[in-house]
Design an enzyme around this catalytic site. Structure first.
Site, mmCIF file in Angstrom:
data_model
loop_
_atom_site.group_PDB
_atom_site.id
_atom_site.type_symbol
_atom_site.label_atom_id
_atom_site.label_comp_id
_atom_site.label_asym_id
_atom_site.label_seq_id
_atom_site.Cartn_x
_atom_site.Cartn_y
_atom_site.Cartn_z
ATOM 1 N N HIS A 15 0.773 -1.313 -0.068
ATOM 2 C CA HIS A 15 -0.118 0.029 0.134
ATOM 3 C C HIS A 15 1.009 1.138 0.054
ATOM 4 C CE1 HIS A 15 -3.307 2.531 0.532
ATOM 5 N NE2 HIS A 15 -3.697 2.249 1.705
ATOM 6 N N ASP B 150 3.461 6.724 -7.234
ATOM 7 C CA ASP B 150 4.890 6.386 -6.487
ATOM 8 C C ASP B 150 5.964 6.384 -7.380
ATOM 9 O OD1 ASP B 150 3.742 5.808 -4.008
ATOM 10 O OD2 ASP B 150 3.201 3.795 -4.709
ATOM 11 N N HIS C 198 -1.047 -0.218 -12.086
ATOM 12 C CA HIS C 198 -2.205 0.207 -10.991
ATOM 13 C C HIS C 198 -3.451 -0.808 -11.202
ATOM 14 C CE1 HIS C 198 -4.403 2.513 -8.252
ATOM 15 N NE2 HIS C 198 -3.343 3.000 -7.889
HETATM 16 N N1 CMC Z 1 6.151 -4.125 -14.240
HETATM 17 C C1 CMC Z 1 6.197 -5.202 -15.098
HETATM 18 N N2 CMC Z 1 4.871 -6.018 -15.244
HETATM 19 C C2 CMC Z 1 3.779 -5.577 -14.760
HETATM 20 C C3 CMC Z 1 3.927 -4.613 -13.702
HETATM 21 C C4 CMC Z 1 5.065 -3.899 -13.447
HETATM 22 N N3 CMC Z 1 5.179 -2.985 -12.819
HETATM 23 N N4 CMC Z 1 2.617 -4.529 -13.220
HETATM 24 C C5 CMC Z 1 2.120 -5.527 -13.776
HETATM 25 N N5 CMC Z 1 2.822 -6.098 -14.630
HETATM 26 C C6 CMC Z 1 2.222 -7.207 -15.525
HETATM 27 C C7 CMC Z 1 1.880 -8.374 -15.002
HETATM 28 O O1 CMC Z 1 3.037 -9.282 -14.877
HETATM 29 C C8 CMC Z 1 0.926 -9.101 -15.618
HETATM 30 O O2 CMC Z 1 1.331 -9.569 -16.987
HETATM 31 P P1 CMC Z 1 0.855 -11.067 -17.401
HETATM 32 O O3 CMC Z 1 -0.659 -10.505 -17.917
HETATM 33 O O4 CMC Z 1 1.569 -11.272 -18.552
HETATM 34 O O5 CMC Z 1 0.885 -12.108 -16.348
HETATM 35 C C9 CMC Z 1 0.010 -7.990 -16.211
HETATM 36 O O6 CMC Z 1 0.865 -6.822 -16.016
HETATM 37 C C10 CMC Z 1 -0.993 -7.779 -15.205
HETATM 38 O O7 CMC Z 1 -0.615 -7.500 -13.758
HETATM 39 P P2 CMC Z 1 -1.322 -7.666 -12.471
HETATM 40 O O8 CMC Z 1 -0.512 -8.075 -11.271
HETATM 41 O O9 CMC Z 1 -2.446 -8.795 -12.672
HETATM 42 O O10 CMC Z 1 -1.937 -6.232 -12.154
HETATM 43 P P3 CMC Z 1 -2.395 -5.890 -10.798
HETATM 44 O O11 CMC Z 1 -3.749 -5.052 -11.127
HETATM 45 O O12 CMC Z 1 -2.859 -7.107 -9.890
HETATM 46 O O13 CMC Z 1 -1.335 -5.079 -9.946
HETATM 47 C C11 CMC Z 1 0.128 -3.554 -9.195
HETATM 48 C C12 CMC Z 1 -1.103 -3.907 -9.922
HETATM 49 C C13 CMC Z 1 0.313 -2.308 -8.841
HETATM 50 C C14 CMC Z 1 0.145 -4.390 -7.983
HETATM 51 C C15 CMC Z 1 1.061 -3.930 -9.991
HETATM 52 O O14 CMC Z 1 1.071 -3.192 -11.318
HETATM 53 C C16 CMC Z 1 2.789 -3.639 -9.453
HETATM 54 O O15 CMC Z 1 3.197 -4.844 -8.907
HETATM 55 N N6 CMC Z 1 3.351 -2.521 -9.843
HETATM 56 C C17 CMC Z 1 4.568 -2.421 -9.390
HETATM 57 C C18 CMC Z 1 4.436 -1.989 -7.851
HETATM 58 C C19 CMC Z 1 3.856 -0.440 -7.561
HETATM 59 O O16 CMC Z 1 4.309 0.323 -8.174
HETATM 60 N N7 CMC Z 1 2.899 -0.383 -6.738
HETATM 61 C C20 CMC Z 1 2.324 1.042 -6.530
HETATM 62 C C21 CMC Z 1 0.930 0.959 -6.902
HETATM 63 S S1 CMC Z 1 0.156 2.666 -6.638
HETATM 64 C C22 CMC Z 1 -0.227 2.888 -5.098
HETATM 65 C C23 CMC Z 1 -1.337 3.510 -4.465
HETATM 66 O O17 CMC Z 1 -2.019 4.003 -5.269
HETATM 67 O O18 CMC Z 1 -1.834 3.248 -3.319
#
Ligand code: CMC
Length: 435
Positions: A274, A369, A313
């Protein structure tokens, strides 16, 4: 498809193929009420149908008028106002007022609000003793969470959550004291004497004073850095039903005092999923080290060896509107503090990623972030303070969500159901019968 001549109805017809029975369930605001599903039963004494939704991926837990997000279009609005305009035209205290009361303050209301918050920035001397009790290397976020919880013991009448006056005092105290507790936590962790609030300074200016003042008779914050912090507070102020807002509402729904509920919300924010991603961005930029290493790093990410931190995100499938504001802010801050090589790596990383098919296809854009950690670091905030800074900004959002929850006649104590998959009834074996 609607058959010709058929009357459109705002309802859903559900057929239970186990029994062949059909049910009509009303649709309101594109949602159905989960409890309307309870009538769906195979046997009359069944509990009735529930929905299974771990992590609330598709469940609205409340009706809210506070924050609107359209993740596909990259839109964020507080009480209808675009975040870009709020960041440009308002101070964080104006935005706090807006979130809590629903409208922007006029001049007199803002003066009153500012005065009341400013005169509630001091903490009881015993709270300092609480801070003193922490180990020298205690994480400031742990101290912050404890400090918020401790406030409930200083203001026991705050448990009268139905009282308008008590709620009002809570707004002043929590917004006013959050920066003081944060700064004290930091000063304790570096072995520096606590700096008392300076009521002549602005809300962010006073925080910089309490954090960084050493021997100056009067601390003068740099106006660009003061403004940058103000904008960062605005950008972090609310984000609808995120993990910590949900904690604030969930814990607050037990009608506990608001300080305890805010401590729970801050604890939720402490988690790396978070409030901790900006720290991970800094570590990533350090690891990359120089621009020529970026293509190799991107290749590794695409091969699944790690993620591009600060990208992607759950809600935004477009540029996070907060990220574009922060990117501009970073340039202004670096003009004052000197340019960090990490900014150039971040800019190049973003440029390359936004042209790369892997990121484009998955709609991965910079999030809030990606640049915020760089700004905080340039302003001399240690990494451990990043979630604390987030929490100060988010306090007004938590309070707005809490008050809205309490005033919502449909809300009750938050109590989800479960799908029980454990053992059926069995007898307790004696010790010598146990495997
Ligand atoms: N780098 C590389 N690949 C990514 C990334 C990333 N940062 N984020 C998502 N993907 C890929 C993931 O591997 C998946 O690929 P595939 O379909 O081939 O398996 C696809 O994109 C969808 O990813 P997901 O994990 O299902 O997406 P999610 O909505 O569950 O995750 C997230 C969202 C924020 C957790 C993720 O994008 C992530 O881990 N980002 C990096 C960490 C980060 O910056 N977090 C801060 C979020 S903003 C904080 C806030 O608003 O409070």
């Amino acid at each position: 498809m609607q058959a010709q001549g058929e009357v459109k109805k705002n309802s859903l017809t559900i057929t239970d193929n186990r029994t062949g029975k059909s049910y009509e369930v009303p649709v309101e605001n594109d949602t159905i009420r989960a409890t309307d599903l309870r009538q769906i039963k195979v046997n009359p004494d069944d509990f009735g149908m529930m929905t299974y939704d771990p992590a609330f991926m598709n469940t609205a837990s409340c009706k809210s008028k506070i924050t609107f997000i359209d993740g596909d279009k990259g839109i964020l609005r507080y009480r209808g106002y675009p975040i870009e305009q709020l960041a440009e035209r308002c101070s964080c205290l104006e935005v706090a007022y807006l979130l809590i009361y629903g409208e922007l303050p006029n001049k007199a209301q803002l003066a009153e609000w500012t005065k009341n918050i400013t005169t509630h920035t001091f903490v009881h001397e015993n709270l300092k003793k609480l801070m003193d009790g922490f180990h020298h290397d205690a994480h400031p976020m742990g101290m912050f969470v404890s400090g918020l919880a401790a406030l409930s013991t200083f203001y026991p009448s705050a448990k009268h959550i139905e009282s308008k006056e008590e709620r009002q005092m809570t707004f002043y105290r929590l917004i006013g004291k959050a920066p003081t507790i944060s700064a004290f936590a930091y000063r304790h962790s570096v072995g520096m004497p606590y700096v008392h609030p300076d009521n002549d300074l602005s809300y962010p200016g006073n925080f910089l004073n309490m954090m960084f003042r050493i021997a100056e008779p009067k601390y003068q914050p740099h106006p660009v850095l003061e403004k940058a912090l103000d904008v960062l507070y605005i950008l972090h102020a609310d984000h609808e039903q995120n993990c910590s807002a949900n904690a604030m509402r969930g814990v607050g729904s037990s009608h506990v005092d608001p300080y305890s509920a805010a401590a729970a919300a801050a604890a939720a924010l402490y988690g790396p999923l978070h409030g901790g991603a900006n720290e991970a961005v800094l570590r990533m930029l350090d690891e990359i080290g120089s621009k020529d290493k970026i293509p190799g790093f991107i290749k590794d990410v695409k091969e699944g060896k790690g993620r591009l931190m600060g990208f992607g995100h759950r809600v935004y499938k477009n540029y996070d509107p907060r990220a574009s504001i922060i990117k501009r802010l970073a340039e202004q801050v670096f003009e004052v503090t000197g340019r960090d090589a990490k900014l150039d790596i971040a800019l190049e990383l973003e440029r390359i990623a936004l042209q790369d098919d892997y990121f484009v296809k998955r709609k991965l854009y910079p999030n809030v972030d990606f640049y915020s950690g760089l700004i905080y670091q340039a302003m001399r905030f240690p990494v451990a303070m990043f979630p604390v800074l987030f929490a100060i900004g988010r306090m007004s959002g938590w309070l707005a969500q809490w008050a809205e929850m309490l005033d919502d006649s449909e809300q009750k104590i938050a109590r989800p159901r479960q799908v029980y998959l454990g053992h059926d009834k069995r007898d307790v074996p004696l010790m010598n019968q146990r495997a």
